[in-house]
Design an enzyme around this catalytic site. Sequence first.
Site, PDB file in Angstrom:
ATOM      1  N   ASP A   9      12.699  84.127  80.073  1.00  0.00           N
ATOM      2  CA  ASP A   9      13.638  84.309  81.229  1.00  0.00           C
ATOM      3  C   ASP A   9      13.110  83.671  82.304  1.00  0.00           C
ATOM      4  OD1 ASP A   9      15.322  85.153  83.493  1.00  0.00           O
ATOM      5  OD2 ASP A   9      14.487  87.265  83.699  1.00  0.00           O
ATOM      6  N   LYS A  69      15.107  76.740  90.645  1.00  0.00           N
ATOM      7  CA  LYS A  69      16.211  76.660  89.521  1.00  0.00           C
ATOM      8  C   LYS A  69      17.642  76.296  89.982  1.00  0.00           C
ATOM      9  CE  LYS A  69      18.134  80.440  86.620  1.00  0.00           C
ATOM     10  NZ  LYS A  69      17.681  81.818  86.254  1.00  0.00           N
ATOM     11  N   GLU A 161      22.458  84.560  80.218  1.00  0.00           N
ATOM     12  CA  GLU A 161      21.721  85.578  80.667  1.00  0.00           C
ATOM     13  C   GLU A 161      22.433  86.818  80.528  1.00  0.00           C
ATOM     14  OE1 GLU A 161      20.716  84.525  84.919  1.00  0.00           O
ATOM     15  OE2 GLU A 161      19.250  83.092  83.968  1.00  0.00           O
ATOM     16  N   ASP A 184      24.292  91.345  87.256  1.00  0.00           N
ATOM     17  CA  ASP A 184      23.037  91.126  87.310  1.00  0.00           C
ATOM     18  C   ASP A 184      22.785  90.499  88.653  1.00  0.00           C
ATOM     19  OD1 ASP A 184      20.497  89.601  87.439  1.00  0.00           O
ATOM     20  OD2 ASP A 184      21.006  88.162  85.584  1.00  0.00           O
TER      21      ASP A 184
HETATM   22  P1  ADP Z   1      15.701  86.666  89.433  1.00  0.00           P
HETATM   23  O1  ADP Z   1      16.099  86.739  87.981  1.00  0.00           O
HETATM   24  O2  ADP Z   1      16.642  86.081  90.624  1.00  0.00           O
HETATM   25  O3  ADP Z   1      14.440  85.803  89.368  1.00  0.00           O
HETATM   26  P2  ADP Z   1      14.869  89.343  89.565  1.00  0.00           P
HETATM   27  O4  ADP Z   1      15.820  90.103  88.616  1.00  0.00           O
HETATM   28  O5  ADP Z   1      13.562  89.460  88.703  1.00  0.00           O
HETATM   29  O6  ADP Z   1      15.180  88.210  90.099  1.00  0.00           O
HETATM   30  O7  ADP Z   1      14.825  90.422  90.596  1.00  0.00           O
HETATM   31  C1  ADP Z   1      13.955  90.138  91.654  1.00  0.00           C
HETATM   32  C2  ADP Z   1      14.585  90.819  92.847  1.00  0.00           C
HETATM   33  O8  ADP Z   1      14.559  92.139  92.771  1.00  0.00           O
HETATM   34  C3  ADP Z   1      13.561  90.493  93.940  1.00  0.00           C
HETATM   35  O9  ADP Z   1      14.466  90.121  95.266  1.00  0.00           O
HETATM   36  C4  ADP Z   1      12.843  91.767  94.338  1.00  0.00           C
HETATM   37  O10 ADP Z   1      12.694  92.314  95.665  1.00  0.00           O
HETATM   38  C5  ADP Z   1      13.936  92.946  93.952  1.00  0.00           C
HETATM   39  N1  ADP Z   1      13.744  94.185  93.554  1.00  0.00           N
HETATM   40  C6  ADP Z   1      12.648  94.666  92.558  1.00  0.00           C
HETATM   41  N2  ADP Z   1      12.406  95.902  92.726  1.00  0.00           N
HETATM   42  C7  ADP Z   1      13.447  96.263  93.676  1.00  0.00           C
HETATM   43  C8  ADP Z   1      13.475  97.601  94.143  1.00  0.00           C
HETATM   44  N3  ADP Z   1      12.667  98.889  93.639  1.00  0.00           N
HETATM   45  N4  ADP Z   1      14.169  97.790  95.211  1.00  0.00           N
HETATM   46  C9  ADP Z   1      14.985  96.617  95.532  1.00  0.00           C
HETATM   47  N5  ADP Z   1      14.786  95.451  95.318  1.00  0.00           N
HETATM   48  C10 ADP Z   1      13.849  95.477  94.372  1.00  0.00           C
HETATM   49 MG    MG Z   2      17.536  86.975  86.399  1.00  0.00          MG
END
Ligand code: ADP
Ligand code: MG
Length: 588
Positions: A9, A69, A161, A184
């Site tokens: 991912d 990205k 995704e 998502d």
């Molecule tokens: P991406 O796919 O866009 O890289 P992710 O799906 O990995 O992102 O999500 C990352 C985001 O999720 C970040 O902004 C992070 O702060 C948020 N996040 C992770 N855990 C929590 C939580 N417990 N509460 C709120 N936001 C969260």
């Molecule tokens: Mg993502």
Amino acid sequence: MSEVIVGIDLGTTQSAVGVMDSGFPILLADESGSVLTPSVVWYGVDGKVEVGQRALRRAGVDRVFASVKSLMGRRYDELDESQKKVVSEQVTFSTASGEKSPEEISAEILKELKAIASQRLEIEVGKAVVTVPAYFNDAQRAATKRAGELAGLEVVRIVSEPTAAALSYGLDRLKESARVAVFDLGGGTFDVSILEMREGVFEVVATAGDTHLGGDDFDELLLRMAAKRLSVEWEGFDGLERARWHAEARRVKHELTGENEVVFRIPFCGECVISRGDFEREMSPFLDRVEGCCRRALVDAAMEVSELQAVVMVGGSSRIPVVQERVKAVFEKEPDLSQHPDEAIARGAAIQAGVLAGTVREVLLLDVTPLSLGIETMGGLMNVLIPRNTTIPCKAGEMFTNAADGQKSMKVRVLQGERELAADNWELGAFEVEFQTERKGQARVGVEFRIDSDGILSVLARDIATGQDTVIDVGSAAVDVAEARVEKMVSESVEFAFEDMGARVFEEARLKAEELLPAVEVALGQLGGHLESEERDIIEKARDAVVSAIASGSGPRLKASVEELDGATETLAAMLVDLASGSLFSDS
Ligand code: ADP
Ligand code: MG
């Protein structure tokens, strides 16, 4: 032993790598035990590179590269203002180790994930399945593949995704024609997709989203709330202060998921309490945008919420309770959050990798085209060959002909978009097809569009007479590909629907008029003497009406007058046929 293929991912803010182990998808952790790698890269002098947490620690004191990205496979002129500020003309970044493209920076992240996997699995990993957003266009998919190659990884499949998310939730075990929504909300972007199970395979029926909505916005929101309460002018912060406030805002955001109140604290500056209620109130404009996208996806899929069997939530920001509440309200059912939201997509990628490596039973994955694809035809109109939301892989073809006598070649412009006029759509590529000179309407050119299972488009044009083929691989023509701000394109196509239809009606009628007018002149010249003067009058009036309708620019008026002229010349046309068969003057 079968070969190993890992699933990756490649996220906007965080990335992860997984593999099938005894039939289960597992994520592979780095030395510190973490399975999520920040999608952040730092370049030092003399070619030194750091990725992930280590790079993140340098933010503030040094320049680091994050969220590249969103720039993958884009041209400079396709970027929005905020993106333009951070990049130079060619969408490259100047780093301490020279100019770097978004692909090269993404390649560093992929290299790091490859290293983590190789170390954990104790073999050299060389193949991967990589996920991309469902709305990624050909150029963006091709750029992702190239980033893999640069990292020494063969990207054996690009998977969208939402499809990966659905796999990780085991939705492929749902019964026939089951429909699900995949929500998502990540760090920088938001996507919502509707999938349907048809004949045992997944199809992405519709996808909507916002490329500038995610956890980063919520961090910024909390930062502003705290700065206001502490009466601090945060706009004047230097890099280090900014990084510190951002980190604190993010910590508070994560804590607020489980707590009702959290103290926002910056040493030597002050502290204040932020309650969940305050945060949720400020969140409401973002939630409205989220809701809007969900409703659009449902409309695009022509589906009622009652037709959905499940709603699964992925992306780290799905952990925020008020987000879950809104999703529940919109879809009128309890969303499924049983998978780790920030790990689900990597797990799905690992399952797909297992399928390809032969370690998991075959599951066919299908995506859709986010925008219509077609070519420009006479009069500058868009001729759609593959409509928006068509399941891929797919192919479609049509036959075209020459518009003028003696025409030796034809320009094929490959277009993407929802607008009626070619000029309002995006050009993905263009090429000339040559054919043997023929009379107008005699040449035969077959054009075929083919989209492979990675979503890469190739276009073939064949001169039927000679069998000569011209093929272009649009997928690799990254610089020629316009961006797929699907959302903008679709909303504009709705906004301009009336104007567009008017323009199309006019163009079509004008083409018809251009054929008809000279033919009428010729016929009048040859046969005018054989007509009653009354009939001649009617024809001439109808002809003049067409000429003035062309000048008026009105589509409906031109269409009506062309039909009128067509009708008025019926006798004339019949006489021409008779003339051709030699019967008209036979007894005179
Ligand atoms: P991406 O796919 O866009 O890289 P992710 O799906 O990995 O992102 O999500 C990352 C985001 O999720 C970040 O902004 C992070 O702060 C948020 N996040 C992770 N855990 C929590 C939580 N417990 N509460 C709120 N936001 C969260
Ligand atoms: Mg993502």
